[in-house]
Design an enzyme around this catalytic site. Structure first.
Site, PDB file in Angstrom:
ATOM      1  CD  GLN A   1      -7.738  -8.751   2.139  1.00  0.00           C
ATOM      2  OE1 GLN A   1      -8.424  -8.683   1.134  1.00  0.00           O
ATOM      3  NE2 GLN A   1      -7.896  -7.907   3.146  1.00  0.00           N
TER       4      GLN A   1
ATOM      5  CB  THR B   1      -2.008  -1.535  -6.555  1.00  0.00           C
ATOM      6  OG1 THR B   1      -3.265  -1.610  -5.861  1.00  0.00           O
ATOM      7  CG2 THR B   1      -2.308  -1.565  -8.039  1.00  0.00           C
TER       8      THR B   1
ATOM      9  CG  MET C   1      -7.407  -4.824   1.902  1.00  0.00           C
ATOM     10  SD  MET C   1      -5.598  -4.783   1.752  1.00  0.00           S
ATOM     11  CE  MET C   1      -5.164  -4.288   3.428  1.00  0.00           C
ATOM     12  N   GLY C   2      -9.949  -3.187  -1.112  1.00  0.00           N
ATOM     13  CA  GLY C   2     -10.313  -2.659  -2.417  1.00  0.00           C
ATOM     14  C   GLY C   2     -11.177  -1.434  -2.239  1.00  0.00           C
TER      15      GLY C   2
ATOM     16  CD  GLU D   1     -10.492  -1.803   1.991  1.00  0.00           C
ATOM     17  OE1 GLU D   1     -10.176  -2.186   3.129  1.00  0.00           O
ATOM     18  OE2 GLU D   1      -9.672  -1.307   1.194  1.00  0.00           O
TER      19      GLU D   1
ATOM     20  N   GLY E   1       0.879   0.899   0.085  1.00  0.00           N
ATOM     21  CA  GLY E   1       0.685  -0.365   0.794  1.00  0.00           C
ATOM     22  C   GLY E   1       1.582  -1.445   0.232  1.00  0.00           C
TER      23      GLY E   1
ATOM     24  CG  ASN F   1      -3.873   5.235  -8.722  1.00  0.00           C
ATOM     25  OD1 ASN F   1      -3.599   5.425  -7.535  1.00  0.00           O
ATOM     26  ND2 ASN F   1      -5.055   4.841  -9.131  1.00  0.00           N
TER      27      ASN F   1
ATOM     28  CG  ASP G   1      -6.633  -1.696  -3.968  1.00  0.00           C
ATOM     29  OD1 ASP G   1      -6.804  -2.670  -3.203  1.00  0.00           O
ATOM     30  OD2 ASP G   1      -6.570  -0.526  -3.572  1.00  0.00           O
TER      31      ASP G   1
END
Lengths: 406, 406
Positions: A306, A139, A183-184, A241, A16, A111, A141
């Site tokens: 985001q 990332t 997100m996450g 999410e 992403g 990762n 995340d």
């Protein structure tokens, strides 16, 4: 010191996109440009998919001005890929490198991408082909182990924080119950960022925050919302999410009838408003039945904004992403080294980080989670999280509102 | 000139908040402060709902510094209301005014709010009670007649434009079909703003734009998407939440089983991802059947972020919203006048507008539509719309990307 390794370099951007992944790209180019060991600098079109096809663009002659524009643009300028290479795919990557005399490989990603880096690197070692492989962290995340935080997270966190600051005032103006999905998939860092603009000792939301690290229970959720709604006449809720029940099953997956999965076997979470709408219906039905009211419940899913919104970037994140790329290039050129760059915090005040090399195998395919010391009663994030987050995000706009007597 | 009308003033903020409605509030306060005709300046808590309850806050002593912070904050700082007053409700408003010696009434809102203003004004006239009523325009939908554009629209348009600039790069990086749902129940201005950052002679999206002004046909939609997808291998689509079929039935209403309606009888459009998800499923099924591919289709609904995001505001919009409020105050104090403030464009280059008084009855409860001269083949917006839009939004960040040979 070993003899100077001479050859071409390949840079790829995977997974992403983020608001600053092009900073890392430009950082690598800056670190490589003009070095006697580096001939061509190839950008791989759509990451590994481009590498195996030999779909490259030459980057060594880009002007500084153009590179700065690229660096300031969100998303992966080289194109990304969701392919998760297996051993055979990695073999093809390695063969493309051999064919094109590639001696330096830089791969920006999460990762999964560091794992690709690791496999290709091991292949090269087995074949006795000298290849320097560096993973550059990326990332939104924020879930890479051994990293204090990852490039891309700070900007996404800033977007989430600013969105909540505004939505809190919106919800205050037209009271109701409002859910925002963030997100996450496995880590709650970005969802936790929703609290950054929350002013202490006010009625500011988010009033409830649900992250994947705390098991989600539907009936507790309704109780939590009821308590806040009774107190404030409104309720602003941040939901990751990736929230899951006590058995680890994603709520999105439980509630959806037709679940789409990606190449990694992951359930589709982003790019749909389904989870928000389902939680919204749950509150309307269950809490509505208790209160006897027709509740005003709304859900927004922040989605791809985001990670790619133009015009909301953390300057710290930009600078660090650039530096991570530059550091990877410097280390690769400094001798027989491979690895991943980890941003590690030295001190909070003044905020100071180091860019350290770690082994690819230490970061590959592992997930960092939000420390549960920040999670309160399974439904909130405590203000001490701000101390960690604030320097990564930088200053937020100042806002104000009126206080009315009750 | 009539004798100076002395009494208190009431300011209210109605309907959906915007990023600059507090600029208008502060503009009115600035215009009133210190004037010999104005005693107290009351802010109505939650608009008409607060007026009838006498729930006011005094604003005349707020410091300039605090007011500037309020002005720079999104959402309605006084609190808003979705109440649509009928004759009896308006009577209660009028009675509250009489009781509190209110002689100046300022109401920021859309066309429903101007109608409330008009009814209260007529009641006062019938009762021989001298009351100056001014409507201050506000709506992200940009749908007030006789206005070139409305305060709030420019900032929301900037958000939409910047979101699409980023999402276009995101979609280019990880190709697929992406739908973004944008606010605008009856008017397509905000959805049309999605094209502002689209660079000419590139593959930039949005490639398709659907507005309420052009009837939406499901099978043409699939054809449109197929054409773009074949050409670019991706497709970025802007869809107004208010798209309707040739009979005027909202697609959101047709597709939803349980349709929620508000106090105005309007179907709930915002605060749900349903329309995007349904269009997404439509493409997966219908276009997927044609191409035989498992298509990557995603939908985001921009939701309330469009009107309340902190940190993405048009400076022109801010200044105009402030000026509209100030102008309303000046006119109300200048003599026996009522009305609404209309922003009217004098010239494009240099961009110049006037703030003119129009009659309440001329703007009340009417809807301005996007001129269909901007709509191309029912599925796009032509670049000439940018000439109208650009000065309202102001400068956009500069971005760049690489071009790969096909």
């Amino acid at each position: 010191m070993s003899e100077l390794l001479k050859g071409n370099a390949v840079i790829g951007q995977s997974g992403g996109p983020t608001a600053v992944i092009n900073q890392s790209l430009v950082g690598v180019i800056e670190g490589l440009k003009g070095h006697p060991g580096v001939e061509k600098i190839y950008g791989a079109h759509h990451a590994v998919a481009g590498i195996v096809k030999g779909d490259f663009i030459e980057l060594q002659d880009c002007t500084e001005d153009f590179l700065n524009k690229i660096a300031n643009s969100p998303s992966s300028a080289l194109g990304s890929s969701r392919d998760k290479p297996d051993a055979a795919y990695c073999k093809r990557i390695f063969e493309a490198f051999e064919k094109n005399n590639v001696r330096y490989f830089f791969y920006a990603g999460g990762n999964d991408s560091s794992d690709t880096c690791r496999i290709v690197n091991e292949l090269a070692k087995e074949e006795g082909y000298e290849l320097r492989c560096f993973h550059v962290p990326k990332t939104v995340d924020n879930d890479l182990v051994l990293n204090d935080h990852t490039p891309g997270f700070g900007s996404a966190a800033k977007f989430v924080a600013q969105a909540f600051m505004g939505d809190n005032l919106d919800n205050r103006s037209l009271p109701g119950i409002k859910i925002n999905i963030i997100m996450g998939r496995h880590a709650g860092f970005l969802t936790a960022a929703s609290i950054l603009g929350r002013r202490e000792n006010t009625d500011d939301g988010p009033h409830l925050v649900y992250v994947p690290e705390a098991p989600f229970d539907e009936s507790k959720f309704i109780d939590d919302v009821e308590k806040v709604y009774k107190k404030f006449g409104r309720c602003l809720i941040a939901v990751s999410e990736g929230i899951s029940d006590k058995d680890g099953t994603a709520i999105a997956a439980k509630l959806q009838e037709n679940v789409e999965t990606d190449a990694h076997g992951n359930v589709q979470l982003s790019g749909s408003g389904a989870l928000g709408d389902l939680l919204s219906d749950l509150i309307k039905d269950k809490l509505g039945a208790r209160t006897g009211e027709k509740l005003r419940v709304r859900a927004d899913t922040f989605g791809y904004l985001q990670r790619s919104f133009v015009g909301c970037v953390s300057e710290v994140d930009q600078a660090e992403a650039r530096q991570a790329g530059r550091r990877a290039a410097e280390l690769a050129l400094s001798g027989d080294l491979d690895g991943s760059i980890a941003i590690q915090r030295v001190s909070d005040d003044p905020y100071k980080v180091e860019f350290n090399r770690i082994e690819l195998s230490d970061v590959a395919a592992k997930t960092q989670h939000l420390d549960t010391k920040y999670v309160v009663d399974g439904c909130n994030i405590c203000d001490s999280f701000k101390k960690y987050l604030a320097p990564i995000v930088g200053e937020l706009p100042e806002i104000a509102t009126f206080t009315f007597d009750k």
